[in-house]
Structures are given as C-alpha cells and as structure tokens.
Design a protein around this motif. Structure first.
Motif, short mmCIF file in Angstrom:
data_model
loop_
_atom_site.label_atom_id
_atom_site.label_comp_id
_atom_site.label_asym_id
_atom_site.label_seq_id
_atom_site.Cartn_x
_atom_site.Cartn_y
_atom_site.Cartn_z
N GLY A 91 0.78 -1.22 0.00
CA GLY A 91 0.00 0.00 0.00
C GLY A 91 0.81 1.28 0.00
N LEU A 92 2.05 1.21 -0.51
CA LEU A 92 2.90 2.39 -0.59
C LEU A 92 3.15 2.77 -2.05
N PRO A 93 3.46 4.04 -2.31
CA PRO A 93 3.86 4.41 -3.68
C PRO A 93 5.21 3.79 -4.00
N THR A 94 5.48 3.60 -5.28
CA THR A 94 6.80 3.09 -5.68
C THR A 94 7.89 4.01 -5.17
N SER A 95 8.92 3.43 -4.57
CA SER A 95 10.04 4.23 -4.06
C SER A 95 10.71 4.94 -5.24
N PRO A 96 10.81 6.28 -5.19
CA PRO A 96 11.35 7.04 -6.32
C PRO A 96 12.87 6.89 -6.44
N PRO A 97 13.42 7.16 -7.62
CA PRO A 97 14.87 7.08 -7.81
C PRO A 97 15.62 8.09 -6.94
N TYR A 98 16.66 7.65 -6.29
CA TYR A 98 17.44 8.52 -5.42
C TYR A 98 18.00 9.71 -6.20
N LEU A 99 18.45 9.47 -7.42
CA LEU A 99 19.07 10.55 -8.19
C LEU A 99 18.07 11.59 -8.69
N LYS A 139 28.27 2.00 -3.86
CA LYS A 139 27.80 3.39 -3.93
C LYS A 139 26.35 3.49 -3.47
N GLN A 140 25.53 2.48 -3.78
CA GLN A 140 24.14 2.49 -3.33
C GLN A 140 24.07 2.52 -1.81
N VAL A 141 24.93 1.76 -1.15
CA VAL A 141 24.95 1.75 0.32
C VAL A 141 25.40 3.10 0.85
N GLU A 142 26.35 3.74 0.16
CA GLU A 142 26.77 5.09 0.56
C GLU A 142 25.60 6.07 0.46
N HIS A 143 24.85 5.97 -0.63
CA HIS A 143 23.68 6.85 -0.79
C HIS A 143 22.67 6.61 0.34
N TYR A 144 22.49 5.34 0.70
CA TYR A 144 21.55 5.02 1.78
C TYR A 144 22.02 5.62 3.11
N SER A 145 23.33 5.64 3.34
CA SER A 145 23.84 6.23 4.58
C SER A 145 23.49 7.71 4.65
#
Length: 365
Positions: A91-99, A139-145
């Motif tokens: 029931g959530l919207p699609t998670s948008p692109p980080y960039l 890099k994805q993990v860095e963005h998550y941090s």
C-alpha cells in the motif's frame, strides 16, 4: 420499542463489521513505513536516466508501452517492474529514484522509501564496464547512509530507528556479476566459478552489515534466477537451450547466499529476513509456462535478430502484440506479467520458495 432495539443492535453490528473490515484491509499497509530498494535493472525505476554516459537506459520506446500513458520511465520492462508490484502489495507508492532528488534538503520525501537500484549494477564494482556507467552496490549503500543521516536529522535517532525497523530493505542483485564472470576469459583463468560466487556472497554480507549499521532490520533478499535461460544467453547456443554453466553458478550462489543469511541472523540477533528462491520459481515458469498463462519461453518480446536477442529493446526493434504471452520482455528482463507473478510468490508464496518466511510474514514480525 422492539423495533428500536433492533435498529440499535443492527447499528452496533455494522459498526463492528466495518471496523473489522478496515482493520483487515489496511493493517499490512500500516505496518510497512517505507521500502528502500537496492539492486540492478530488474528493479531500477529511473536512476540510470540521470547518469549522463550510461548505455544502460530504458527511457525510450518501446519500453513502457504498457505503463500508464505508455510512458518509458527507465524501467527495463513493457510496464511495471518488481519494485512497483512490491510497493503495491504493502500500500505504498513506488520508491522514487534517489538521483531524482536535486536537493537532498527535502528529507520528508525519503520517509516512504527511495530506490538506489541501477541498471548494470553488481555486488562488485566494475560490473557495468560494458555499459560505461551505473551505481554499484558499494555506492548504493553510501547513498543510503546519506538518507539515514537525513532521517535522523528529521526524526531524531530514536524515531528514525523505529521508522526503519518497520521498513523493508529489498536487495535484488548478482546477475550482472555472473554475466561479467562468464563474459571475461581472463577472470575465468584467475578464479573458479565457485570461488567467484563465494566472494560474491562474502562481499554482499559486508554490505548487509553496513545496512544494519544504518538501521536496517527487515531484509527482502532476492536470489538470482536461472539467467542462462534468458534469451540473451539462449541465442548463444545453436540449440537455443539454456546455458547450463551460468545456471549452475547461479544456483551455487543462491545456496551460498541462503547459508550466509543464516549466519548473519546468528551474528545480528535483531535482524529478520526473507530469502526468495527466484531460480526455482522462474525455472518452474519456464518449464510449465501454460500453467502460468505464458506461451513463449525462449524469445524476447522486444528486440532484433534470433530470439529477438541480438539487441536490447530499441525504437527500431520489433515487439510482440501480446506481451502477456511472453516471459521475457527483452534479452534479459521479464515482462510486466512475469514480474507480477514473481512478486506474488515473494510476498505470500509457499515455504519452498521463501526461507525462512515470506515477505507477508516478515512484515508481521
């Protein structure tokens, strides 16, 4: 008076009836606060659109031919992909692109989740060499941090941890690492397939530990499918059969991944996870397509040449009129129909496909 009592009784009955329905309908959605997606083109929802020199893009026709408004968004699909369907399930919207966030100051947009997934990405750096540019898992993990720090600033450390403990961290990655290995004769001389997949598992374990350090508690880890059966691999065989060497490595990687997750749970008591055996499910779909509503197993819907596998889906490509008949949209990626079936199994599938529990059960913990 009897009539009045009857009306009151019915009123209470309907009140509790509809209250019960509302609890059943919305309880699962309320339990998941956000979805944070890591991975490759199977779940990329547009991050690669922002990478200037990347060749791994799908922001042009005929991609998206079945997406709302027939829009090509960067999804490697004729319509929605697995990330979209998982979000719908809770029931959530699609998670948008980080960039897509030009300003990281708007922290509120991270609350329902965000996607770091990137076409061409792998567990190892450099899996995107063929496509010039992607966002590797490191890099994805860095963005998550960065997102984690933004949530702490916005909510405070305690509330941020509470929020993330009810969120899902979905990891869909590994295929590009295996494609890279079997496409590199020098690498094959340096290491055996088993040594390579063991290193994949070990490296992923370190990334998962980092995500745990940044609040991750509920992990949806999706195994690699029988990628030797993709049109892009089949067309290399004169018989058009699946390539068994890469399938064998995929199966070995999944087995190692499953064991690693058990070890990780022993080391980090406060994490929970659902491992999904994509290999078993997708192979069953390929071997018994009619039972899932498919007719075409080998060829891609969109592409050029033999099995439509000589190229990705391009504006000059031919594409099939009935996408529901095909398991594969292009030379590597499933159709919207196939992705929908896979997520149904991920979310609420039987025990032979999800270990130790499925995602619905993971949410309830």
């Amino acid at each position: 008076m009897a009539y009045k009592r009857l009306i009151e009784t019915l009123g209470f009955f309907f009140f509790f009836f509809f209250f019960f329905l509302s609890r059943v309908s919305f309880s699962e959605a309320q339990e998941v606060t956000g979805i944070y997606v890591f991975g490759d083109s199977l779940v990329d929802v547009g991050n690669n659109n922002y990478l200037k020199i990347s060749l791994a893009k799908a922001n042009f026709p005929h991609n998206g031919v079945d997406f709302p408004n027939k829009k090509a968004t960067g999804r490697f699909s004729n319509g929605k992909n697995a990330a979209d369907f998982l979000a719908e399930k809770v029931g959530l919207p699609t998670s948008p692109p980080y960039l897509s966030f030009k300003s990281k100051k708007n922290n509120a947009t991270f609350l329902a989740g965000v996607s770091f997934a990137s076409g061409g990405a792998g567990i190892f750096n450099g899996t995107d060499d063929t496509y010039r540019q992607s966002i590797p898992l490191t890099k994805q993990v860095e963005h998550y941090s960065t997102v984690y720090e933004a949530l702490v600033r916005q909510l405070g450390a305690t509330e941020a941890q509470k929020h993330l403990s009810k969120s899902l961290l979905a990891i869909v990655i590994g295929s590009n690492d295996l494609f890279g290995y079997f496409g590199d004769s020098k690498l094959q001389k340096k290491t055996t397939p088993q040594q390579y997949v063991d290193l994949m598992v070990l490296t992923l374990k370190q990334h998962l530990k980092q995500l745990h350090n940044y609040g991750g508690r509920k992990f949806v880890v999706v195994g690699v499918g029988p990628i030797g059966c993709c049109p892009g691999e089949r067309y290399k065989n004169k018989t058009e059969e699946c390539k068994q060497d890469i399938n064998s490595a995929s199966a070995n990687y999944n087995q190692g991944l499953k064991s690693m997750l058990q070890e990780l749970k022993f080391e980090l008591k406060d994490i929970n996870y659902s491992f999904f055996d994509t290999y078993a499910v997708l192979l069953d779909i390929i071997q018994t397509p009619a039972s899932y509503g498919f007719a075409e197993v080998k060829a891609a819907c969109c592409g050029l040449g033999n099995l439509n596998a000589n190229s990705f889906c391009l504006p000059i490509s031919h594409y099939c009129s009935n996408r529901r008949d095909h398991i594969f949209w292009d030379k590597f990626h499933p159709t919207e129909a196939a992705s929908s079936i896979l997520v149904d199994k991920i979310f609420d599938g039987p025990v032979q496909y999800s270990f130790p529990i499925n995602v619905k059960q993971l949410i309830a913990l």
